[in-house]
Design a protein around this motif. Structure first.
Motif, PDB file in Angstrom:
ATOM      1  N   HIS B  93     -44.998  67.906  85.905  1.00 21.72           N
ATOM      2  CA  HIS B  93     -44.027  66.903  86.386  1.00 21.72           C
ATOM      3  C   HIS B  93     -44.794  65.583  86.856  1.00 21.72           C
ATOM      4  CE1 HIS B  93     -41.653  65.317  90.070  1.00 21.72           C
ATOM      5  NE2 HIS B  93     -41.059  64.730  88.951  1.00 21.72           N
ATOM      6  N   LEU B  94     -44.475  64.324  86.304  1.00 23.04           N
ATOM      7  CA  LEU B  94     -45.093  63.077  86.543  1.00 23.04           C
ATOM      8  C   LEU B  94     -44.100  62.260  87.519  1.00 23.04           C
ATOM      9  CD1 LEU B  94     -45.760  63.647  83.415  1.00 23.04           C
ATOM     10  CD2 LEU B  94     -47.381  61.885  83.946  1.00 23.04           C
ATOM     11  N   ILE B  95     -44.718  61.520  88.471  1.00 14.58           N
ATOM     12  CA  ILE B  95     -43.956  60.533  89.069  1.00 14.58           C
ATOM     13  C   ILE B  95     -44.438  59.169  88.974  1.00 14.58           C
ATOM     14  CG2 ILE B  95     -43.339  59.834  91.595  1.00 14.58           C
ATOM     15  CD1 ILE B  95     -43.668  62.674  92.280  1.00 14.58           C
ATOM     16  N   ILE B  96     -43.709  58.346  88.569  1.00 11.39           N
ATOM     17  CA  ILE B  96     -44.038  56.885  88.327  1.00 11.39           C
ATOM     18  C   ILE B  96     -42.902  56.144  88.956  1.00 11.39           C
ATOM     19  CG2 ILE B  96     -45.468  57.096  86.188  1.00 11.39           C
ATOM     20  CD1 ILE B  96     -42.992  56.005  84.620  1.00 11.39           C
ATOM     21  N   SER B  97     -42.905  54.603  89.081  1.00 13.20           N
ATOM     22  CA  SER B  97     -41.879  53.952  89.775  1.00 13.20           C
ATOM     23  C   SER B  97     -41.044  53.209  88.344  1.00 13.20           C
ATOM     24  CB  SER B  97     -42.322  52.744  90.289  1.00 13.20           C
ATOM     25  OG  SER B  97     -42.798  51.681  89.375  1.00 13.20           O
ATOM     26  N   THR B  98     -40.008  52.516  88.519  1.00 14.01           N
ATOM     27  CA  THR B  98     -39.423  52.092  87.506  1.00 14.01           C
ATOM     28  C   THR B  98     -39.885  50.686  86.864  1.00 14.01           C
ATOM     29  OG1 THR B  98     -37.922  51.024  89.120  1.00 14.01           O
ATOM     30  CG2 THR B  98     -37.041  52.941  88.206  1.00 14.01           C
ATOM     31  N   ILE B  99     -41.009  50.160  87.620  1.00 12.46           N
ATOM     32  CA  ILE B  99     -41.587  48.919  87.209  1.00 12.46           C
ATOM     33  C   ILE B  99     -42.956  48.793  86.737  1.00 12.46           C
ATOM     34  CG2 ILE B  99     -39.595  47.821  88.432  1.00 12.46           C
ATOM     35  CD1 ILE B  99     -42.067  47.015  90.478  1.00 12.46           C
ATOM     36  N   GLU B 100     -43.375  50.111  86.383  1.00 14.52           N
ATOM     37  CA  GLU B 100     -44.920  49.866  85.754  1.00 14.52           C
ATOM     38  C   GLU B 100     -44.919  49.150  84.400  1.00 14.52           C
ATOM     39  OE1 GLU B 100     -46.908  51.561  87.623  1.00 14.52           O
ATOM     40  OE2 GLU B 100     -45.164  52.527  88.805  1.00 14.52           O
ATOM     41  N   MET B 105     -45.421  53.014  81.433  1.00 18.30           N
ATOM     42  CA  MET B 105     -43.879  53.650  81.031  1.00 18.30           C
ATOM     43  C   MET B 105     -43.823  54.492  79.678  1.00 18.30           C
ATOM     44  SD  MET B 105     -42.127  51.937  83.554  1.00 18.30           S
ATOM     45  CE  MET B 105     -40.327  52.405  83.105  1.00 18.30           C
ATOM     46  N   GLU B 106     -44.975  53.804  78.775  1.00 25.68           N
ATOM     47  CA  GLU B 106     -44.561  54.288  77.507  1.00 25.68           C
ATOM     48  C   GLU B 106     -45.455  55.584  77.464  1.00 25.68           C
ATOM     49  OE1 GLU B 106     -42.526  53.375  75.231  1.00 25.68           O
ATOM     50  OE2 GLU B 106     -41.734  51.903  76.718  1.00 25.68           O
ATOM     51  N   ALA B 107     -46.510  55.663  77.950  1.00 29.75           N
ATOM     52  CA  ALA B 107     -47.439  56.848  78.156  1.00 29.75           C
ATOM     53  C   ALA B 107     -46.509  58.006  78.561  1.00 29.75           C
ATOM     54  CB  ALA B 107     -48.628  56.753  78.882  1.00 29.75           C
ATOM     55  N   ALA B 108     -45.848  57.582  79.813  1.00 25.67           N
ATOM     56  CA  ALA B 108     -45.062  58.629  80.472  1.00 25.67           C
ATOM     57  C   ALA B 108     -43.956  59.212  79.304  1.00 25.67           C
ATOM     58  CB  ALA B 108     -44.472  58.293  81.523  1.00 25.67           C
ATOM     59  N   ALA B 109     -43.186  58.315  78.851  1.00 25.30           N
ATOM     60  CA  ALA B 109     -42.222  58.525  78.106  1.00 25.30           C
ATOM     61  C   ALA B 109     -42.576  59.283  76.903  1.00 25.30           C
ATOM     62  CB  ALA B 109     -41.443  57.248  77.481  1.00 25.30           C
ATOM     63  N   CYS B 118     -40.746  63.565  83.727  1.00 21.88           N
ATOM     64  CA  CYS B 118     -41.014  62.328  84.476  1.00 21.88           C
ATOM     65  C   CYS B 118     -39.878  61.827  85.469  1.00 21.88           C
ATOM     66  CB  CYS B 118     -41.404  61.076  83.697  1.00 21.88           C
ATOM     67  SG  CYS B 118     -42.160  59.730  84.487  1.00 21.88           S
ATOM     68  N   THR B 119     -40.319  61.473  86.716  1.00 20.44           N
ATOM     69  CA  THR B 119     -39.257  60.998  87.829  1.00 20.44           C
ATOM     70  C   THR B 119     -39.736  59.656  87.711  1.00 20.44           C
ATOM     71  OG1 THR B 119     -39.267  62.883  88.873  1.00 20.44           O
ATOM     72  CG2 THR B 119     -38.487  60.981  90.140  1.00 20.44           C
ATOM     73  N   ARG B 120     -38.782  58.570  87.800  1.00 15.82           N
ATOM     74  CA  ARG B 120     -39.157  57.039  87.762  1.00 15.82           C
ATOM     75  C   ARG B 120     -38.289  56.797  88.995  1.00 15.82           C
ATOM     76  NH1 ARG B 120     -38.415  58.798  82.758  1.00 15.82           N
ATOM     77  NH2 ARG B 120     -39.760  57.926  81.045  1.00 15.82           N
ATOM     78  N   VAL B 121     -39.187  56.559  90.350  1.00 17.30           N
ATOM     79  CA  VAL B 121     -38.717  56.289  91.428  1.00 17.30           C
ATOM     80  C   VAL B 121     -38.202  54.795  91.745  1.00 17.30           C
ATOM     81  CG1 VAL B 121     -39.078  56.109  93.895  1.00 17.30           C
ATOM     82  CG2 VAL B 121     -40.232  57.962  92.502  1.00 17.30           C
TER      83      VAL B 121
END
Lengths: 157, 413
Positions: B93-100, B105-109, B118-121
Motif C-alpha cells: 500500500h502506497l499513499i500520495i496526494s492528488t496533486i503530485e 502520479m504515474e509511477a504510482a499508477a 495506492c491511496t491518493r489523499v
C-alpha cells in the motif's frame, strides 16, 4: 505576421491567423449562428453567417480557445465567404487544416470544431429556411445536433 | 528583443561558475569513474566531491546517502518503485496526494497495475495536505508515504515535517519530492525526517541530465536500472560526470545563496501578484497567498473567460515566457490535475497561467508582465464568446460574481 526569427509551435499560416484573426467579431444582424464546444473542454466556437440568394456573403466568429482553435475559426470563416450553402456544407476540417499548412496531430480536434461550428450555423439557417435545403440533404434537429457534438467530445455542456 | 523568462520551474540557465567547473570533464577528465587508471580515478574523485556537496546541501550526514540519477523524474521513479519492490513482503500500500508531479502520479499508477494499491489523499482549496488525513490513510500494509515539499504548479508548501512525524509514528518510510523546492526553500533532511528525498539541480542553475536521490541507509531500495553496479548498486550505468560535477557545485552555490535568492524572488512575487490582481480584471491567484505557505518563486493565476494556451502564445510573442495548466498546452489534452485537485472550476483551469521566478528577473519586469497580461486578456476577451455572454449578463463571473439583486442568477458554467 509573426516575426520570421521567432520559433513557433505551429505553421506560419496558423500563427498569422492566430495573431491577426480574420473575420473576428459579432454580427448583430446575422441570418444564422452556430456554437459548439464548452469552456470545461477548453474551446468554444461561435460562427455567424449572412446569407443572400443561397450564398454566404459574410462570415464572422468568436472563439474561446487555444491558438490553433482561433486560427481554425479564422481560416474557416475566410474559406466560407462566397460559397453556396451546398458548397459550405461540404467543407471539411481537412480542408481547413490543409489551408493552415497543417496542425499537430493532437490539435486536429480544433479543425473538427471549426467544421462543426460552421455546420451548426448552416443548419440554423436551413431550419429557418427549409426552401434552401439542398436536394437530398437532411438537416438535423437542434437536439440531434447537440447529441452528435457531445459524442465527438465538444458538445455544449 | 530582450526576453523575460518566467518558467524557472521547468529549467533555469546554467550558472557561469557551474559551466566553468563542468568544462574540463568533457575533453580532459573524460575517464569512466569505474576504471582503475588515472583518468578514471580523477573522475571518481570528482563524483565523490559532488556527492559531498549534495549531501551537505540537504543536511545529510553521509555522502554515500546520495545517489545520482539522470534527473528528477528518474529519482522519483527510483524512490517509489525502488521502495515498493523492496518492501513487497511487508505490504503493498502506497499513499500520495492528488496533486503530485506526474512522475510520482504515474509511477504510482504503474505500480497499481503490478498489484500495489495506492491511496491518493485529497488536498484543501490551497493545495495543502492535512497530516491527519495522511495518518488516517495508513494501513498495516502501508510501505510508503510520498508527497512533495512544494508544488510545481501552484507553489503550495506541504507540512512535510509533520508528515514525516506521522510516517515515523506509523513506521512507514517517507519519500519527499523536493524537486519544486530545492534551491529556493531551505532543506534539512534531519528536520523533514524523510528516508528518501529527491531534487534536480537544473531547477536552480545546474545542468540538465542530473538528479539526486537521498536515501537513508536504513530504507530498503531496489534498483530499477540494472547493470554494472554503479551508485552503490542502486543505479547502474556510466555516470554523467560533467552533469554531476555541475550538479554538485550548483548545490554548493544554492546552499550559500538560498536565503538571498528566495528573498529576491519573494519581492518579485509580491509585486507580480499585486500587479496582476490590480491590472487584469476577473483574475484569481491559484494556491495560497504569498507568504509562508507558498514557494517564493511561484505565481499561478487564472484569467476568466479566456484560455491558457492563447495567453501563453501571445505573451511569448511579446517576449515573455510562461507556462499554462490548460488542456490545450498538454499533449494529453487534460487540464492540470493540480488545479482539479484544489477544486478549481474547469473553465478557470483552462485559463491558467503559471509563472516561476528566478534570480535574473527584476521588479521592472514584473510590472511589464502585469501590463502585458492585461493587454493579452483584453485582446482574447474581445474574441471570446464567453466574455460576450458575460457582458450581456447571460452568465456570471466566478471570480467576482455580480451582486445578487433579484435572486435570478444564471451561472451557465
Amino acid at each position: 505576421m509573426a516575426d520570421d526569427k521567432q520559433m513557433t509551435p505551429y505553421t506560419k499560416t496558423v500563427m498569422d491567423h492566430f495573431l491577426n484573426p480574420r473575420n473576428m467579431g459579432d454580427m448583430p444582424d446575422a441570418d444564422a449562428e452556430g456554437t459548439v464546444g464548452s469552456a470545461a473542454c477548453g474551446d468554444i466556437m461561435k460562427v455567424f453567417l449572412k446569407i443572400q440568394d443561397n450564398r454566404i456573403v459574410e462570415a464572422k466568429f468568436k472563439t474561446f480557445g487555444c491558438g490553433s482553435a482561433i486560427a481554425s475559426s479564422s481560416m474557416a470563416t475566410e474559406m466560407l465567404k462566397g460559397k453556396t450553402i451546398d458548397e459550405a456544407l461540404k467543407m471539411t476540417n481537412r480542408q481547413v487544416v490543409d489551408a493552415l499548412g497543417g496542425l499537430p496531430a493532437y490539435k486536429m480536434h480544433c479543425s473538427v470544431l471549426a467544421e462543426d461550428s460552421v455546420k451548426a450555423a448552416l443548419h440554423d439557417y436551413l431550419r429557418k429556411h427549409p426552401e434552401a435545403v439542398p436536394a437530398g440533404y437532411v438537416v438535423p434537429s437542434k437536439e440531434e445536433e447537440q447529441a452528435a457534438n457531445a459524442q465527438t467530445g465538444h458538445g455544449e455542456h | 528583443m530582450k526576453r523575460i523568462y518566467l518558467d524557472h520551474i521547468t529549467s533555469t540557465p546554467l550558472d557561469p561558475r557551474v559551466f566553468e567547473a563542468m568544462k574540463p570533464f568533457f575533453m580532459e577528465r573524460y575517464g569512466n569513474p569505474s576504471a582503475m587508471h588515472q583518468e578514471g580515478l580523477m573522475a571518481r574523485d570528482a563524483l565523490q566531491k559532488s556527492r559531498e556537496q549534495a549531501a551537505s546541501f540537504i543536511g545529510a550526514r553521509r555522502a554515500d546517502e546520495i545517489y545520482f540519477t539522470s534527473g528528477g523524474t528518474e529519482a522519483n521513479n527510483l524512490a517509489i518503485k525502488g521502495v515498493a519492490y523492496a518492501s513487497q513482503r511487508n505490504g503493498n500500500h502506497l499513499i500520495i496526494s492528488t496533486i503530485e508531479h506526474p512522475s510520482v502520479m504515474e509511477a504510482a499508477a504503474f505500480l497499481e497495475t503490478q498489484g500495489f494499491v495506492c491511496t491518493r489523499v485529497p488536498v484543501d482549496r490551497e493545495g495543502r495536505l492535512d497530516p491527519e488525513q495522511v495518518r488516517a490513510a495508513v494501513t498495516d500494509k502501508t510501505i510508503l508515504i510520498a508527497t512533495h515539499y512544494a508544488n510545481h504548479d501552484i507553489g503550495v508548501i506541504q507540512p512535510v515535517e509533520e508528515i514525516g512525524r506521522v510516517a515515523a509514528e506509523k513506521g512507514a518510510p517517507f519519500f519527499c519530492d523536493a524537486n519544486a523546492a530545492a534551491g529556493w526553500l531551505p532543506i534539512d533532511i534531519q528536520k523533514i525526517g524523510a528516508q528518501l528525498l529527491s531534487f534536480t539541480p537544473h531547477r536552480f542553475y545546474g545542468p540538465k541530465g542530473s538528479g539526486v536521490l537521498y536515501r537513508n541507509r536504513k530504507a530498503r531500495l531496489q534498483p530499477i536500472i540494472h547493470g554494472g553496479g554503479q551508485e552503490n548498486g542502486r543505479r547502474a550505468g556510466t555516470e554523467n560526470v560533467p552533469a554531476i560535477v555541475g550538479a554538485g557545485l550548483a548545490c554548493e552555490l544554492a546552499g550559500r545563496e538560498q536565503a538571498e535568492r528566495a528573498a529576491h524572488a519573494g519581492v518579485l512575487q509580491k509585486r507580480l501578484i499585486e500587479g496582476l490582481l490590480e491590472q487584469v480584471p476577473y483574475l484569481i491567484l491559484n494556491g495560497p497567498p504569498a507568504g509562508p505557505r507558498r514557494s517564493p518563486v511561484n505565481v499561478s493565476v487564472s484569467a476568466e473567460f479566456i484560455e491558457g494556451e492563447s495567453q501563453l502564445l501571445l505573451l511569448d510573442h511579446q517576449g515573455i515566457a510562461v507556462a499554462s495548466g490548460g488542456s490545450c498546452v498538454s499533449k494529453s489534452l487534460k487540464a492540470s490535475h493540480v488545479l482539479k485537485g484544489i477544486g478549481l472550476d474547469e473553465a478557470l483551469a483552462q485559463g491558467s497561467i503559471m509563472m516561476t521566478l528566478g534570480r535574473e528577473n527584476t521588479v521592472e519586469e514584473m510590472d511589464e508582465v502585469a501590463r502585458a497580461l492585461a493587454g493579452v486578456a483584453a485582446k482574447l476577451r474581445a474574441m471570446s464568446p464567453l466574455w460576450d455572454q458575460f457582458q450581456k449578463g447571460r452568465i456570471d463571473s466566478l471570480v467576482k460574481p455580480r451582486p445578487k439583486t433579484d435572486g435570478r442568477m444564471n451561472p451557465l458554467f
